[in-house]
Design a protein around this motif. Structure first.
Motif, mmCIF file in Angstrom:
data_model
loop_
_atom_site.group_PDB
_atom_site.id
_atom_site.type_symbol
_atom_site.label_atom_id
_atom_site.label_comp_id
_atom_site.label_asym_id
_atom_site.label_seq_id
_atom_site.Cartn_x
_atom_site.Cartn_y
_atom_site.Cartn_z
ATOM 1 N N GLU A 14 0.822 -1.077 0.059
ATOM 2 C CA GLU A 14 -0.013 -0.049 -0.019
ATOM 3 C C GLU A 14 0.790 1.176 0.051
ATOM 4 O O GLU A 14 2.051 1.058 0.453
ATOM 5 C CB GLU A 14 -0.880 -0.069 1.157
ATOM 6 C CG GLU A 14 -1.890 -1.120 1.401
ATOM 7 C CD GLU A 14 -2.750 -1.014 2.526
ATOM 8 O OE1 GLU A 14 -2.917 0.137 2.967
ATOM 9 O OE2 GLU A 14 -3.131 -1.936 3.103
ATOM 10 N N GLY A 15 0.366 2.462 -0.371
ATOM 11 C CA GLY A 15 0.967 3.847 -0.528
ATOM 12 C C GLY A 15 0.775 4.642 0.859
ATOM 13 O O GLY A 15 0.283 3.678 1.813
ATOM 14 N N ARG A 16 1.328 5.553 0.974
ATOM 15 C CA ARG A 16 1.330 6.393 2.145
ATOM 16 C C ARG A 16 -0.239 6.739 2.388
ATOM 17 O O ARG A 16 -0.788 7.073 1.185
ATOM 18 C CB ARG A 16 2.471 7.243 2.274
ATOM 19 C CG ARG A 16 3.748 7.061 2.470
ATOM 20 C CD ARG A 16 4.912 8.109 2.630
ATOM 21 N NE ARG A 16 5.980 7.556 2.649
ATOM 22 C CZ ARG A 16 6.905 7.317 3.667
ATOM 23 N NH1 ARG A 16 6.045 7.600 4.756
ATOM 24 N NH2 ARG A 16 7.866 6.724 3.426
ATOM 25 N N PRO A 17 -0.648 7.192 3.321
ATOM 26 C CA PRO A 17 -0.211 7.090 4.768
ATOM 27 C C PRO A 17 -0.310 5.627 5.354
ATOM 28 O O PRO A 17 -0.146 5.449 6.582
ATOM 29 C CB PRO A 17 -1.024 8.196 5.371
ATOM 30 C CG PRO A 17 -2.268 8.184 4.704
ATOM 31 C CD PRO A 17 -2.133 7.865 3.189
ATOM 32 N N ALA A 18 -1.096 4.912 4.706
ATOM 33 C CA ALA A 18 -1.354 3.521 5.271
ATOM 34 C C ALA A 18 -0.155 2.750 5.487
ATOM 35 O O ALA A 18 -0.218 1.881 6.435
ATOM 36 C CB ALA A 18 -2.275 2.727 4.245
ATOM 37 N N ASN A 19 0.814 2.927 4.861
ATOM 38 C CA ASN A 19 2.232 2.127 4.807
ATOM 39 C C ASN A 19 3.269 3.249 5.070
ATOM 40 O O ASN A 19 3.802 3.672 4.203
ATOM 41 C CB ASN A 19 2.339 1.455 3.378
ATOM 42 C CG ASN A 19 3.571 0.550 3.855
ATOM 43 O OD1 ASN A 19 4.404 0.626 4.571
ATOM 44 N ND2 ASN A 19 3.822 -0.215 2.600
ATOM 45 N N PRO A 20 3.680 3.171 6.233
ATOM 46 C CA PRO A 20 4.933 4.307 6.383
ATOM 47 C C PRO A 20 6.109 3.703 5.997
ATOM 48 O O PRO A 20 7.163 4.648 5.724
ATOM 49 C CB PRO A 20 5.090 4.156 7.894
ATOM 50 C CG PRO A 20 4.628 2.793 8.438
ATOM 51 C CD PRO A 20 3.623 2.572 7.341
ATOM 52 N N TYR A 21 6.249 2.656 5.392
ATOM 53 C CA TYR A 21 7.515 2.167 4.646
ATOM 54 C C TYR A 21 7.452 2.229 2.902
ATOM 55 O O TYR A 21 8.513 1.922 2.528
ATOM 56 C CB TYR A 21 7.954 0.824 5.027
ATOM 57 C CG TYR A 21 7.896 0.747 6.656
ATOM 58 C CD1 TYR A 21 8.908 1.236 7.295
ATOM 59 C CD2 TYR A 21 7.075 -0.257 7.239
ATOM 60 C CE1 TYR A 21 9.062 1.176 8.630
ATOM 61 C CE2 TYR A 21 6.889 -0.033 8.652
ATOM 62 C CZ TYR A 21 8.032 0.538 9.472
ATOM 63 O OH TYR A 21 8.079 0.416 10.615
ATOM 64 N N ALA A 22 6.281 2.842 2.541
ATOM 65 C CA ALA A 22 6.180 2.788 1.000
ATOM 66 C C ALA A 22 7.338 3.433 0.446
ATOM 67 O O ALA A 22 8.012 4.300 0.854
ATOM 68 C CB ALA A 22 4.958 3.855 0.985
ATOM 69 N N PRO A 23 7.839 3.032 -0.731
ATOM 70 C CA PRO A 23 7.317 2.204 -1.594
ATOM 71 C C PRO A 23 7.592 0.471 -1.062
ATOM 72 O O PRO A 23 7.099 -0.356 -1.971
ATOM 73 C CB PRO A 23 7.815 2.212 -2.889
ATOM 74 C CG PRO A 23 9.185 2.711 -2.612
ATOM 75 C CD PRO A 23 9.291 3.431 -1.365
ATOM 76 N N PHE A 24 8.403 0.445 -0.013
ATOM 77 C CA PHE A 24 8.528 -1.149 0.546
ATOM 78 C C PHE A 24 7.260 -1.637 1.053
ATOM 79 O O PHE A 24 6.439 -0.805 1.819
ATOM 80 C CB PHE A 24 9.792 -1.001 1.230
ATOM 81 C CG PHE A 24 10.811 -0.390 0.356
ATOM 82 C CD1 PHE A 24 11.543 -1.355 -0.253
ATOM 83 C CD2 PHE A 24 11.392 0.752 0.680
ATOM 84 C CE1 PHE A 24 12.814 -0.707 -1.198
ATOM 85 C CE2 PHE A 24 12.430 1.272 0.114
ATOM 86 C CZ PHE A 24 12.987 0.691 -0.965
ATOM 87 N N CYS A 25 7.223 -2.785 1.377
ATOM 88 C CA CYS A 25 6.013 -3.541 1.908
ATOM 89 C C CYS A 25 6.330 -3.591 3.590
ATOM 90 O O CYS A 25 5.405 -3.569 4.260
ATOM 91 C CB CYS A 25 5.820 -4.948 1.352
ATOM 92 S SG CYS A 25 7.126 -6.162 1.876
ATOM 93 N N SER A 26 7.515 -3.409 4.027
ATOM 94 C CA SER A 26 7.972 -3.730 5.300
ATOM 95 C C SER A 26 9.181 -2.807 5.706
ATOM 96 O O SER A 26 9.939 -2.297 4.795
ATOM 97 C CB SER A 26 8.113 -4.782 5.762
ATOM 98 O OG SER A 26 9.378 -5.717 5.223
ATOM 99 N N ARG A 27 9.287 -2.547 7.087
ATOM 100 C CA ARG A 27 10.643 -2.169 7.487
ATOM 101 C C ARG A 27 11.856 -2.981 7.200
ATOM 102 O O ARG A 27 12.998 -2.121 6.575
ATOM 103 C CB ARG A 27 10.616 -1.938 9.033
ATOM 104 C CG ARG A 27 11.965 -1.253 9.493
ATOM 105 C CD ARG A 27 11.872 -1.321 10.929
ATOM 106 N NE ARG A 27 13.140 -0.368 11.635
ATOM 107 C CZ ARG A 27 14.230 -0.709 11.754
ATOM 108 N NH1 ARG A 27 14.485 -1.907 11.661
ATOM 109 N NH2 ARG A 27 15.019 0.071 12.234
ATOM 110 N N ARG A 28 11.920 -4.091 7.173
ATOM 111 C CA ARG A 28 12.825 -5.160 6.656
ATOM 112 C C ARG A 28 13.258 -4.854 5.151
ATOM 113 O O ARG A 28 14.409 -4.732 4.906
ATOM 114 C CB ARG A 28 12.372 -6.726 6.749
ATOM 115 C CG ARG A 28 13.561 -7.446 6.564
ATOM 116 C CD ARG A 28 12.857 -8.836 6.412
ATOM 117 N NE ARG A 28 13.925 -9.875 5.738
ATOM 118 C CZ ARG A 28 14.057 -10.003 4.367
ATOM 119 N NH1 ARG A 28 13.807 -9.322 3.542
ATOM 120 N NH2 ARG A 28 15.274 -10.845 4.089
#
Length: 67
Positions: A14-28
């Protein structure tokens, strides 16, 4: 609209603001990408370096010096 995918692993994201790591799927995935930049796996092309033999002798002189 095309579904966004993580540039690292390819999972849907998902894009921001739903995903704070966008454009990546996760912090990892975000940290893996950063590690690749730090490890110089990614490179931005630049001009080739000149050897001393290729540097013109008048390099660095201002045009006013010739007058």
């Amino acid at each position: 609209m095309k579904e966004a995918t993580c540039p690292n692993c390819g999972k849907p994201t998902e894009g921001r603001p739903a995903n704070p790591y966008a454009p990546f799927c996760s912090r990892r995935c975000r940290m893996v990408d950063l590690g690749r930049w730090f490890g110089e796996s990614y490179r931005v092309p630049g001009r080739p370096e000149e050897s001393e033999d290729e540097i013109p002798s008048d390099r660095g002189r201002d045009e006013d010096d010739d007058r």
